[in-house]
Design an enzyme around this catalytic site. Structure first.
Site, short mmCIF file in Angstrom:
data_model
loop_
_atom_site.label_atom_id
_atom_site.label_comp_id
_atom_site.label_asym_id
_atom_site.label_seq_id
_atom_site.Cartn_x
_atom_site.Cartn_y
_atom_site.Cartn_z
CD GLU A 1 11.18 5.04 3.99
OE1 GLU A 1 11.49 3.84 4.14
OE2 GLU A 1 11.00 5.55 2.87
C1 FAD Z 1 18.63 0.54 11.28
C2 FAD Z 1 18.38 0.74 9.83
C3 FAD Z 1 17.24 0.22 9.25
C4 FAD Z 1 17.01 0.37 7.88
N1 FAD Z 1 15.93 -0.23 7.29
C5 FAD Z 1 15.85 -0.28 5.94
C6 FAD Z 1 14.86 -1.09 5.29
O1 FAD Z 1 14.02 -1.71 5.94
N2 FAD Z 1 14.88 -1.16 3.93
C7 FAD Z 1 15.80 -0.48 3.18
O2 FAD Z 1 15.77 -0.60 1.96
N3 FAD Z 1 16.73 0.31 3.76
C8 FAD Z 1 16.78 0.42 5.11
N4 FAD Z 1 17.75 1.18 5.72
C9 FAD Z 1 18.65 1.96 4.88
C10 FAD Z 1 18.39 3.45 4.97
O3 FAD Z 1 17.16 3.78 4.40
C11 FAD Z 1 19.59 4.17 4.34
O4 FAD Z 1 20.68 3.99 5.24
C12 FAD Z 1 19.34 5.63 4.10
O5 FAD Z 1 18.34 5.80 3.13
C13 FAD Z 1 20.59 6.37 3.63
O6 FAD Z 1 21.33 5.64 2.68
P1 FAD Z 1 22.88 5.36 2.93
O7 FAD Z 1 23.03 4.83 4.31
O8 FAD Z 1 23.42 4.54 1.84
O9 FAD Z 1 23.54 6.80 2.91
P2 FAD Z 1 24.06 7.59 1.61
O10 FAD Z 1 23.07 7.51 0.52
O11 FAD Z 1 25.44 7.15 1.33
O12 FAD Z 1 24.07 9.08 2.17
C14 FAD Z 1 25.01 9.55 3.13
C15 FAD Z 1 24.69 10.99 3.49
O13 FAD Z 1 24.77 11.80 2.31
C16 FAD Z 1 23.56 12.48 2.08
N5 FAD Z 1 23.21 12.45 0.66
C17 FAD Z 1 23.29 11.41 -0.18
N6 FAD Z 1 22.86 11.75 -1.40
C18 FAD Z 1 22.49 13.03 -1.34
C19 FAD Z 1 21.96 13.96 -2.26
N7 FAD Z 1 21.68 13.62 -3.52
N8 FAD Z 1 21.70 15.22 -1.83
C20 FAD Z 1 21.94 15.57 -0.56
N9 FAD Z 1 22.45 14.74 0.36
C21 FAD Z 1 22.72 13.49 -0.01
C22 FAD Z 1 22.49 11.75 2.89
O14 FAD Z 1 21.48 12.60 3.32
C23 FAD Z 1 23.28 11.19 4.06
O15 FAD Z 1 23.32 12.15 5.09
C24 FAD Z 1 17.94 1.10 7.10
C25 FAD Z 1 19.08 1.66 7.70
C26 FAD Z 1 19.31 1.48 9.03
C27 FAD Z 1 20.57 2.04 9.61
#
Ligand code: FAD
Length: 600
Positions: free
Chosen positions: A441
Site C-alpha cells: 500500500e
Molecule cells: C503480500 C503483498 C500483498 C500485496 N497486495 C497488493 C494488492 O492487493 N494490490 C496491489 O496492487 N499491490 C499489492 N502489493 C504490492 C505492493 O503494494 C508493492 O509491493 C509496493 O507498493 C512496493 O512496490 P514494489 O514492490 O514494486 O517496490 P518498488 O516500487 O520497486 O520499490 C522498492 C523500494 O524502493 C523505494 N522506492 C521506489 N520508488 C521510490 C521513490 N520514488 N522515492 C523513494 N523511494 C522509492 C520503495 O519505497 C521501496 O522501498 C502487495 C505486495 C505484497 C508483498
C-alpha cells in the site's frame, strides 16, 4: 498457546475521551451510534474476533492457501465457515451506506471492530479488507448502473473487492503500467495484462470477486496521465444481479511469502477479460486514490493490531516466566526466581508497547472520526478542516503506525527470549505478519515522500498550519491543569521540533530536492510522535477529569496518566534526535557512486 482479548475497555475510553462520539449525535451517520449500539458492536464484535476468527490464526499460518491446476484457490481450514458467520452476523455492513444495505455507523466504530479482527487474524481480515475501499471508489466515481450492480453485494459481504495496481515491472511507479483496456462495441472494455501481488485475488469465501483494475486504453497518454480504472468481476453479472458466465481473469499462481500465509497473494492474468470503466478515461489514478486512501488507513490499523496482540501475549509471559531477581532485592523470596516483570529492561519494552498501542488506537479512531466529519460535519468549514487533517495524516497513520506496530511486535518477541523465536508461542508469526504492512500500500519511504512532497504544501500549507494551531491551543489549555501540565510541556517541545523541522524543509528542500528526500522519513517519524502525543494529551486530560470527578475506575485512569508520562519521557524526546538527523541533509547520503557501495 497465544491469547487474544479485544481491548474493548480501551476502545470505549477513546471513543468517549478522544473521539467524543456523543458530541456528533446530530450529524448524519452518528445518530445510529447510540452508546448501547456502540457497546454492543464492541462487545459482540470483540467476541466474534476472539472466538471465531482468532482460533484460525496459527492454523491458517501453518497451512497457507492452495492453488489448484484450474486456478481456483482453497483458503485454510475454517476460513470459509468463519466468513459465512462474518456475513450472517452483518459485520461487513457496519460502516456501509444505509441506501445500499449498510448500517451507516461511524467509521470510528467500524475501525475499532477492524482492529479486533486484524489482531485476531490479519490474513482472514484481508479477504474483506479492501472491499470498503472498492465501495468508496464506486460510490464516488461509478455510474448509477455500476453502483446498483456491485455495491449492495459488496456491502453485505456476498462478494469481496480487490485492488489491482502492481505489475511485475511496476510497483511504486504506476506510470509504468502496461495492462491494456481495449473498447468493445457494447461500451465495455477487454482487459489484458498481468497483475502481481494481488491480495485475495482468488479464494473460496465469496460468491464473486470484484477486481478494480488500473489499465491503459489504446490512445492513452504516456505515464500516470494515461491510466484508467475498471471494474472486472470474476463472474459476469446477470441482468437479475446473479453471477453468470466466468470472466477471462484467472489466478496464475500464489506467492510463497514471509507472513500472512492465510491470505492468498495472487498473480492475476487478464486475458481479454470484460471490464467497465469507472469514471472517465485517463482519470483512473484519482479514482483509485479513493480506494488507496481507505486502504492506507486500514494498513495503519494493521500495524496497531499486530502490536496489540504481541503486547497482550508478552504481558502474560512476563508475569509467568521467572528469571533472575529484581535489582532492588527479591520481589518473591519464596519462589526460586522473580517474574520477568521486575526487570526494568523488560518494563521498558512493555511500557513502550503499552504507550504506543494505546496512543495509536486513539489516532486510528480519531482518524475514523475525521473521515466521517469530512463528509458529514455541519459546516463547509468543518468538513474542510477534517478533510485537511485526514489528508495530511494518512501517510503518518500508514507509515508511523506500521513502523511502530512492527517495532512493538519485535520488542514483545524479545520479551520471550529464545521462546519468542519458536513457532508454538506465536510471537514470530506476529513479527512476520506485521512486516508486510510497512511495505504494501505504498512502502513507508513513499508515504514519507507523500507527506513531505505533497501533503505539507497542499493549499499553501493550510493543513499543517491547522495542525500546529490545534496542538498549540490544546497545549496552552493543558498547561493550566496541574495533573497534565508536565505532559503538555513535553508535547510543546516535541511540537517545537516539528515546527523547526518543517522550517528546515522549507529552507533546504527547495534548493536541493535530495535534502527533502533524505529528511522525509525522519520528518514522518517526528510527525507521528507529535500526533500520537496530541492523542495522549487528550487521553490524559480525560483521565485526569475522571479522577477529579471520582468517576470510573480510578486505578485504570491513574495508569493512563503514568503511561502518558512514559510516552513523554521515553518516546517524545526522539523528536529532537530525528530533527538533528534531518539537518545532516543529503550530502553524505548522496555523495558516493553506487560502485563504492559494492567495493568491499
Ligand atoms: C503480500 C503483498 C500483498 C500485496 N497486495 C497488493 C494488492 O492487493 N494490490 C496491489 O496492487 N499491490 C499489492 N502489493 C504490492 C505492493 O503494494 C508493492 O509491493 C509496493 O507498493 C512496493 O512496490 P514494489 O514492490 O514494486 O517496490 P518498488 O516500487 O520497486 O520499490 C522498492 C523500494 O524502493 C523505494 N522506492 C521506489 N520508488 C521510490 C521513490 N520514488 N522515492 C523513494 N523511494 C522509492 C520503495 O519505497 C521501496 O522501498 C502487495 C505486495 C505484497 C508483498
Amino acid at each position: 498457546m497465544p491469547i487474544y482479548n479485544p481491548p474493548v475497555k480501551d476502545a470505549r475510553f477513546v471513543l468517549d475521551a478522544v473521539v467524543e462520539l456523543d458530541r456528533y449525535s446530530n450529524l448524519a451517520g452518528f445518530s445510529a451510534a447510540s452508546p448501547d449500539v456502540v457497546s454492543a458492536v464492541l462487545e459482540e464484535g470483540g467476541k466474534f474476533a476472539a472466538e471465531v476468527v482468532f482460533p484460525l490464526n496459527q492454523t491458517g499460518d501453518a497451512q497457507g492457501c492452495i492453488r489448484h491446476p484450474d486456478g481456483s484457490v482453497t483458503t485454510p481450514d475454517g476460513f470459509k465457515d468463519a466468513y459465512r458467520q462474518f456475513v450472517e452476523g452483518g459485520w461487513p455492513t457496519l460502516h456501509a451506506p444505509v441506501e445500499y444495505g449498510g448500517q451507516g455507523l461511524p467509521s470510528a466504530v467500524a475501525t475499532a471492530f477492524g482492529e479486533f479482527m486484524c489482531s485476531a487474524n490479519h490474513s482472514f481480515e484481508m479477504y474483506h479488507g479492501l472491499t470498503s475501499g472498492a465501495v468508496n471508489a464506486l460510490l464516488a466515481k461509478g455510474s448509477e448502473e455500476l453502483k446498483a450492480a456491485y455495491i449492495p453485494k459488496l456491502v453485505d459481504g456476498t462478494w469481496t473487492g480487490t485492488m489491482n495496481l502492481t505489475e511485475p515491472h511496476c510497483g511504486t511507479d504506476l506510470g509504468l503500467i502496461k495492462t491494456k483496456a481495449v473498447p468493445n462495441s457494447d461500451g465495455s472494455y477487454a482487459i489484458t495484462g498481468t497483475k502481481i501481488f494481488i491480495s485475495a485475488g482468488e479464494h473460496d469465501l465469496a460468491e464473486n470477486i470484484i477486481h478494480l483494475v488500473l489499465a491503459r486504453t489504446p490512445d492513452a497518454p504516456e505515464g500516470s496521465k494515461g491510466i484508467s480504472l475498471f471494474v472486472v468481476p470474476k463472474f459476469l453479472v446477470n441482468a437479475d444481479g446473479t453471477p453468470g458466465e466466468r470472466n477471462a481473469v484467472t489466478c496464475g499462481s500464489i506467492e510463497h511469502k514471509m507472513g500472512i500465509h492465510g491470505n492468498a497473494t495472487c498473480v492475476m492474468n487478464y486475458d481479454g477479460a470484460t471490464g467497465w470503466l469507472i469514471g472517465e478515461e485517463n482519470k483512473g489514478l484519482a479514482a483509485m486514490f479513493i480506494m488507496m486512501n481507505d486502504a492506507r488507513l486500514g494498513v495503519g490499523l494493521q500495524g496497531l493490531a499486530q502490536g496489540e496482540i504481541a503486547y497482550q501475549n508478552a504481558v502474560r509471559y512476563a508475569q509467568d516466566r521467572r528469571q533472575g531477581r529484581a535489582l532492588t532485592g527479591p520481589a518473591e523470596p519464596g519462589a526460586a526466581a522473580d517474574p520477568l516483570f521486575v526487570h526494568p529492561d523488560v518494563r521498558r519494552m512493555l511500557m513502550d508497547a503499552k504507550a504506543l498501542t494505546e496512543g495509536l488506537r486513539a489516532l486510528m479512531l480519531w482518524g475514523g472520526l475525521q473521515v466521517d466529519l469530512s463528509h458529514h460535519a455541519a459546516s463547509e468549514e468543518d468538513r474542510q478542516q477534517a478533510d485537511d487533517l485526514i489528508s495530511l495524516l494518512t501517510p503518518v497513520i500508514k507509515g508511523y503506525g506500521t513502523d511502530k506496530g512492527f517495532e512493538i511486535a519485535v520488542n514483545c518477541q524479545q520479551v520471550y527470549g529464545g521462546h519468542g523465536y519458536i513457532r508454538e508461542w506465536g510471537m514470530e508469526q506476529y513479527v512476520r505478519d506485521a512486516r508486510i504492512a510497512m511495505i504494501y500500500e505504498g512502502a513507508n519511504g513513499v508515504q514519507a515522500m507523500d507527506l513531505v512532497g505533497r501533503k505539507l504544501a497542499q493549499n499553501g500549507g493550510r493543513a499543517i498550519q491547522l495542525f500546529f494551531k490545534t496542538v498549540g491551543e490544546e497545549v496552552a489549555v493543558a498547561k493550566g491543569n496541574a495533573r497534565i501540565a508536565s505532559f503538555a510541556d513535553a508535547l510543546e517541545k516535541a511540537n517545537g521540533q516539528l515546527q523547526a523541522a518543517t522550517m528546515w524543509l522549507m529552507q533546504n528542500g527547495m534548493t536541493n530536492p535530495n535534502n527533502a528526500g533524505a529528511a522525509s522519513y525522519h520528518y514522518m517519524q517526528i510527525m507521528g510522535i507529535v500526533t500520537v502525543g496530541l492523542m495522549w494529551l487528550r487521553m490524559a486530560k480525560a483521565a485526569a477529569a475522571k479522577i477529579d470527578a471520582g468517576d470510573g475506575d480510578r486505578a485504570w485512569m491513574e495508569a493512563k496518566l503514568v503511561t502518558a508520562r512514559h510516552y513523554a519521557e521515553q518516546i517524545m524526546p526522539d523528536a529532537g534526535a530525528l530533527r538533528r538527523k534531518m539537518e545532516g541533509g543529503a550530502e553524505a547520503m548522496m555523495a558516493l557512486p553506487p560502485e563504492m557501495f559494492a567495493d568491499r
